[in-house]
Scaffold this motif. Structure first.
Motif, PDB file in Angstrom:
ATOM      1  N   GLY A   1     134.957 157.091  33.605  1.00  0.00           N
ATOM      2  CA  GLY A   1     136.066 157.829  34.636  1.00  0.00           C
ATOM      3  C   GLY A   1     135.099 158.703  35.408  1.00  0.00           C
ATOM      4  N   LEU A   2     133.848 158.981  34.635  1.00  0.00           N
ATOM      5  CA  LEU A   2     133.000 160.151  35.328  1.00  0.00           C
ATOM      6  C   LEU A   2     131.450 160.065  36.612  1.00  0.00           C
ATOM      7  CD1 LEU A   2     133.827 163.521  34.792  1.00  0.00           C
ATOM      8  CD2 LEU A   2     135.106 162.430  35.576  1.00  0.00           C
ATOM      9  N   PHE A   3     131.502 157.741  35.799  1.00  0.00           N
ATOM     10  CA  PHE A   3     130.418 157.982  35.792  1.00  0.00           C
ATOM     11  C   PHE A   3     129.621 157.539  37.280  1.00  0.00           C
ATOM     12  CE2 PHE A   3     126.473 154.875  36.014  1.00  0.00           C
ATOM     13  CZ  PHE A   3     126.022 155.933  34.683  1.00  0.00           C
ATOM     14  N   GLY A   4     128.693 157.549  38.350  1.00  0.00           N
ATOM     15  CA  GLY A   4     128.493 157.076  39.280  1.00  0.00           C
ATOM     16  C   GLY A   4     129.783 157.850  40.446  1.00  0.00           C
ATOM     17  N   GLN A   5     130.125 158.900  39.700  1.00  0.00           N
ATOM     18  CA  GLN A   5     130.954 159.580  41.107  1.00  0.00           C
ATOM     19  C   GLN A   5     131.161 161.247  40.779  1.00  0.00           C
ATOM     20  OE1 GLN A   5     134.658 157.908  40.847  1.00  0.00           O
ATOM     21  NE2 GLN A   5     136.161 159.651  39.872  1.00  0.00           N
ATOM     22  N   GLY A   6     130.587 161.480  39.734  1.00  0.00           N
ATOM     23  CA  GLY A   6     130.508 162.919  38.896  1.00  0.00           C
ATOM     24  C   GLY A   6     131.956 163.651  39.199  1.00  0.00           C
ATOM     25  N   GLY A   7     132.281 164.495  37.873  1.00  0.00           N
ATOM     26  CA  GLY A   7     133.418 165.154  37.826  1.00  0.00           C
ATOM     27  C   GLY A   7     134.035 165.738  37.113  1.00  0.00           C
ATOM     28  N   ARG A   8     134.984 166.564  36.953  1.00  0.00           N
ATOM     29  CA  ARG A   8     134.785 167.346  35.257  1.00  0.00           C
ATOM     30  C   ARG A   8     135.904 167.039  33.878  1.00  0.00           C
ATOM     31  NH1 ARG A   8     138.648 173.267  36.393  1.00  0.00           N
ATOM     32  NH2 ARG A   8     140.050 171.523  37.060  1.00  0.00           N
ATOM     33  N   ILE A   9     135.040 167.604  33.227  1.00  0.00           N
ATOM     34  CA  ILE A   9     136.121 167.568  31.732  1.00  0.00           C
ATOM     35  C   ILE A   9     136.449 169.035  31.470  1.00  0.00           C
ATOM     36  CG2 ILE A   9     135.536 166.609  29.133  1.00  0.00           C
ATOM     37  CD1 ILE A   9     133.988 164.738  30.677  1.00  0.00           C
TER      38      ILE A   9
ATOM     39  N   MET B   1     143.861 168.792  23.884  1.00  0.00           N
ATOM     40  CA  MET B   1     143.498 167.899  25.268  1.00  0.00           C
ATOM     41  C   MET B   1     142.232 167.589  25.162  1.00  0.00           C
ATOM     42  SD  MET B   1     145.977 168.070  28.874  1.00  0.00           S
ATOM     43  CE  MET B   1     145.115 169.430  29.221  1.00  0.00           C
ATOM     44  N   ILE B   2     141.720 166.398  25.774  1.00  0.00           N
ATOM     45  CA  ILE B   2     140.602 166.587  26.224  1.00  0.00           C
ATOM     46  C   ILE B   2     140.881 164.807  28.118  1.00  0.00           C
ATOM     47  CG2 ILE B   2     138.576 164.172  26.492  1.00  0.00           C
ATOM     48  CD1 ILE B   2     140.425 165.332  23.687  1.00  0.00           C
ATOM     49  N   ASP B   3     140.467 166.245  28.852  1.00  0.00           N
ATOM     50  CA  ASP B   3     141.029 166.109  30.305  1.00  0.00           C
ATOM     51  C   ASP B   3     140.112 165.629  31.468  1.00  0.00           C
ATOM     52  OD1 ASP B   3     143.866 165.842  32.121  1.00  0.00           O
ATOM     53  OD2 ASP B   3     142.511 166.986  33.439  1.00  0.00           O
ATOM     54  N   ASP B   4     140.251 164.373  32.410  1.00  0.00           N
ATOM     55  CA  ASP B   4     139.064 164.762  33.409  1.00  0.00           C
ATOM     56  C   ASP B   4     140.018 163.741  34.768  1.00  0.00           C
ATOM     57  OD1 ASP B   4     139.139 161.575  34.061  1.00  0.00           O
ATOM     58  OD2 ASP B   4     138.997 161.200  32.169  1.00  0.00           O
ATOM     59  N   ASN B   5     139.382 164.144  35.571  1.00  0.00           N
ATOM     60  CA  ASN B   5     140.058 164.192  36.807  1.00  0.00           C
ATOM     61  C   ASN B   5     139.247 162.517  37.357  1.00  0.00           C
ATOM     62  OD1 ASN B   5     137.465 165.294  37.208  1.00  0.00           O
ATOM     63  ND2 ASN B   5     137.986 166.429  38.693  1.00  0.00           N
ATOM     64  N   GLY B   6     138.413 162.072  36.651  1.00  0.00           N
ATOM     65  CA  GLY B   6     138.187 160.649  37.039  1.00  0.00           C
ATOM     66  C   GLY B   6     139.081 159.664  37.631  1.00  0.00           C
ATOM     67  N   LYS B   7     138.128 158.391  37.499  1.00  0.00           N
ATOM     68  CA  LYS B   7     139.010 157.561  38.413  1.00  0.00           C
ATOM     69  C   LYS B   7     141.015 156.575  37.513  1.00  0.00           C
ATOM     70  CE  LYS B   7     135.008 154.974  38.052  1.00  0.00           C
ATOM     71  NZ  LYS B   7     133.931 153.827  37.843  1.00  0.00           N
ATOM     72  N   GLY B   8     141.116 157.256  36.035  1.00  0.00           N
ATOM     73  CA  GLY B   8     142.238 157.522  35.810  1.00  0.00           C
ATOM     74  C   GLY B   8     142.674 155.331  35.615  1.00  0.00           C
ATOM     75  N   VAL B   9     143.206 155.357  35.512  1.00  0.00           N
ATOM     76  CA  VAL B   9     143.834 153.878  35.030  1.00  0.00           C
ATOM     77  C   VAL B   9     145.452 153.778  35.885  1.00  0.00           C
ATOM     78  CG1 VAL B   9     143.168 154.050  32.287  1.00  0.00           C
ATOM     79  CG2 VAL B   9     145.260 155.139  32.901  1.00  0.00           C
ATOM     80  N   THR B  10     145.214 152.195  35.481  1.00  0.00           N
ATOM     81  CA  THR B  10     146.263 151.091  36.117  1.00  0.00           C
ATOM     82  C   THR B  10     147.652 151.801  35.148  1.00  0.00           C
ATOM     83  OG1 THR B  10     145.862 149.713  35.585  1.00  0.00           O
ATOM     84  CG2 THR B  10     145.475 149.867  37.315  1.00  0.00           C
ATOM     85  N   ALA B  11     149.048 151.616  35.579  1.00  0.00           N
ATOM     86  CA  ALA B  11     150.007 152.115  34.426  1.00  0.00           C
ATOM     87  C   ALA B  11     150.200 150.756  33.155  1.00  0.00           C
ATOM     88  CB  ALA B  11     151.277 151.906  35.873  1.00  0.00           C
ATOM     89  N   GLU B  12     149.347 149.817  33.659  1.00  0.00           N
ATOM     90  CA  GLU B  12     149.331 148.276  32.586  1.00  0.00           C
ATOM     91  C   GLU B  12     148.703 148.995  31.729  1.00  0.00           C
ATOM     92  OE1 GLU B  12     149.461 148.555  36.150  1.00  0.00           O
ATOM     93  OE2 GLU B  12     150.736 147.147  37.059  1.00  0.00           O
TER      94      GLU B  12
END
Length: 610
Positions: free
Chosen positions: A503-511, A525-536
């Motif tokens: 999620g965060l590697f290469g762009q950074g972010g928060r966990i 809850m373990i939450d991040d604001n990274g790349k996320g995932v597609t619906a599929e």
């Protein structure tokens, strides 16, 4: 207490009987119980039906007898009126009005005239003993000759004569009596009589008396049960039938006459015997018909059925005993084979097998016994082999105990060198790595506190920050009361690792790790604001949680998620586990739900750690 001990001894003795004896006993008991139950119900129903049929028949019979008797009495009372319509008879009676003590007999012409008249009334009536017309002077005119009946009555104080005079012209039914005008004093009759009055002057001219034989009633009663006792009484409760010498229960009947009037049929006991009593009173003549039938006679057919049923039950018990001995032999033989095989197994001989050809429950027990012995034999071998493997593993573990200690000592040496050279970052990284190694390698506990798990996360984040610097931000939002709750070890790290690598590697972010209590449960809850995932991809991950299936080609997190989810449900139940959420380019979150457990609940800790 003694009675209870006796009952326990009897029960113990019965249970200790051989199986074959118990089988025969049960067979016999079933037949006997069934026979007694069915027999009792049948006997009761048949007896009740027979009683009701007899009561109905006896009531109808009593009514019919009274009707027949009434019909005959009506004929007799009409016959008693016939002299009033014969002037010649009336004239002769007028010649005999003055009482006289002299032995003067009526003239022959008068006797012949009245004899012919009376003979016409009695023609073809054998049940009539005689018809007598008596003048006021005591003269008797009869159809009977002078060798049977006196020609004159001198005793006018007879009870029957007073009753006729008292009736004052009405017809009278006289009970059984012995009239004084018969030459034979043992003649007993019952009679219909009437006072004859002159139709013009209304003066009494004499009486007419119709004497009836007792055979008349016997003929009317010929259809009744021979065992029944029948009593016929007039209005004054005087016996018309039978004779006094046959009235063995006469006094008892008279004493209960009012009770019979209230119930037209009832059961009573007379002199120790039970009887069915049927009562009927004629509204015309006032004649009372009382019929007594012994209950033993009514139930004679039922008693015969009872005897037959007893014989059938006894035959059934005999047949059941015979069949029980015949059928129990092969059954008990199979059980005996099983018992001997079990005794040998108990002695340690696991080579025992039984051969039972039947496919019934005993055959299934035999197959189950063989399968059980095979399994026991296999498990014993496996336990033996497992024991050998455990010994080997213990030896290998002792040989390898030096490896972790060697690794910890090496890291500690590197840490000291880094501190000596003033390289604090390397020292921190080596210290964090040491803590990670100790936490993961330590197998002493599978359950840790949330605080201990978070401490492990801190060490992991510290190492990753060396790589990512300030691009990696880590935040905890934990309720203070939740730091000491118990959770499975290494249940959070895989998701923190997933957030950093995918999620965060290469762009950074928060966990962010959040924990809050909800209804005796905790949600982490373990939450991040990274790349996320597609619906599929999100749907694919959720499906893997439901099915537990993983693809060997999946990455580390794709395998870890179902494993962690299954681990939580195995420990706590199906209502706990994991939820996933996320969107592409908007981060990814994992929510773990577990019950709140704290140290000190030994039973819970044993269940979790086991």
């Amino acid at each position: 207490m003694e009675l209870r001990t006796i009952e326990q001894n009897i029960k113990r003795s019965l249970l200790s009987l051989p199986y074959r004896v118990k089988l025969v006993f049960v067979f016999s008991l079933l037949i006997l119980t069934t026979g007694i139950l069915l027999g009792s119900i049948t006997y009761y129903q048949v007896a009740k039906s027979s009683q009701e049929r007899t009561e109905e028949y006896q009531i109808q019979l009593a009514v019919q007898i009274n009707r027949n008797l009434d019909r005959y009495l009506k004929e007799m009372q009409i016959t008693s009126l016939s002299p009033l319509y014969n002037q010649e008879v009336m004239d002769i009676l007028k010649n005999h009005q003055t009482p006289s003590d002299k032995t003067m007999f009526p003239p022959a012409n008068e006797r012949i005239t009245l004899w012919r008249y009376i003979s016409s009334l009695i023609h073809m009536r054998n049940e009539i003993k005689g018809i007598h017309i008596m003048g006021n002077d005591g003269t008797i005119f009869s159809n009977l000759d002078s060798n049977t009946v006196m020609l004159k009555v001198f005793d006018r104080n007879s009870e029957w004569l007073k009753k006729i005079e008292k009736a004052d012209g009405e017809w009278v039914l006289l009970p059984l009596h012995q009239p004084n005008y018969y030459l034979r004093k043992d003649v007993t009759v019952f009679s219909v009589a009437r006072l004859i009055r002159d139709p013009e002057s209304y003066q009494p001219l004499g009486i007419i008396k119709i004497d009836l034989k007792e055979e008349l009633i016997q003929d009317i009663l010929s259809r009744t049960n021979k065992a029944s006792s029948i009593f016929i009484l007039n209005k004054e409760n005087q016996f018309i039938y039978p004779k006094e010498k046959d009235q063995l229960m006469g006094n008892t009947i008279l004493s209960k006459i009012n009770l019979f009037k209230e119930n037209n049929h009832m059961n009573i006991s007379i002199k120790g015997r039970n009887y069915l009593v049927v009562y009927n009173e004629s509204p015309y003549s006032g004649v009372k018909m009382i019929m007594l039938t012994p209950s033993a006679t009514i139930l004679s057919e039922v008693n015969h059925i009872r005897k037959v049923m007893i014989i059938v039950v006894l035959i059934g018990i005999f047949i059941s005993l015979l069949l029980a001995f015949m059928l129990s032999k092969p059954l008990v033989g199979s059980i005996y084979i099983l018992r001997k095989a079990m005794e040998n197994v108990q002695k340690g001989n696991l080579n025992q097998r039984v051969s039972i050809q039947s496919n019934d429950e005993i055959g299934q027990l035999g197959n189950g016994f063989n399968h059980m012995i095979n399994e026991i034999d296999r498990l014993v071998s496996e336990v033996y082999k497992t024991g050998l493997r455990e010994k080997e593993a213990e030896i290998k573990a002792l040989q390898s105990q030096m490896n972790p200690h060697f690794l910890y000592n090496t890291l500690e040496t590197i840490n000291m060198l880094a501190l000596t050279n003033g390289n604090l970052e390397v020292s921190d990284m080596v210290s964090s790595l040491g803590r990670l190694l100790r936490y993961t390698i330590d197998n002493s506990s599978k359950i840790v506190t949330l605080k201990e798990e978070l401490s492990f996360i801190h060490s992991y984040i510290a190492i990753q920050k060396v790589r990512m610097g300030e691009d990696l931000q880590y935040v905890e939002e934990i309720e203070p009361s939740l730091h000491h709750i118990l959770i499975p070890k290494l249940v959070l790290q895989p998701f923190v690792e997933n957030a950093i690598i995918h999620g965060l590697f290469g762009q950074g972010g928060r966990i962010v790790i959040k924990a809050e209590s909800k209804n005796e449960s905790v949600e982490i809850m373990i939450d991040d604001n990274g790349k996320g995932v597609t619906a599929e991809r999100l749907e694919e991950l959720r499906k893997s949680l439901e099915t537990g299936e993983t693809n060997p080609t999946q990455n580390h997190i794709g395998i870890a998620m179902p494993n962690v989810h299954e681990r939580i449900q195995l420990l706590y139940g199906k209502k706990y586990g994991m939820k996933l959420d996320g969107q592409e380019h908007r981060g990814f979150s994992v929510i773990l739900t577990m019950p709140i457990h704290r140290r000190g609940t030994e039973k819970i800790e044993r269940n979790i750690s086991g």
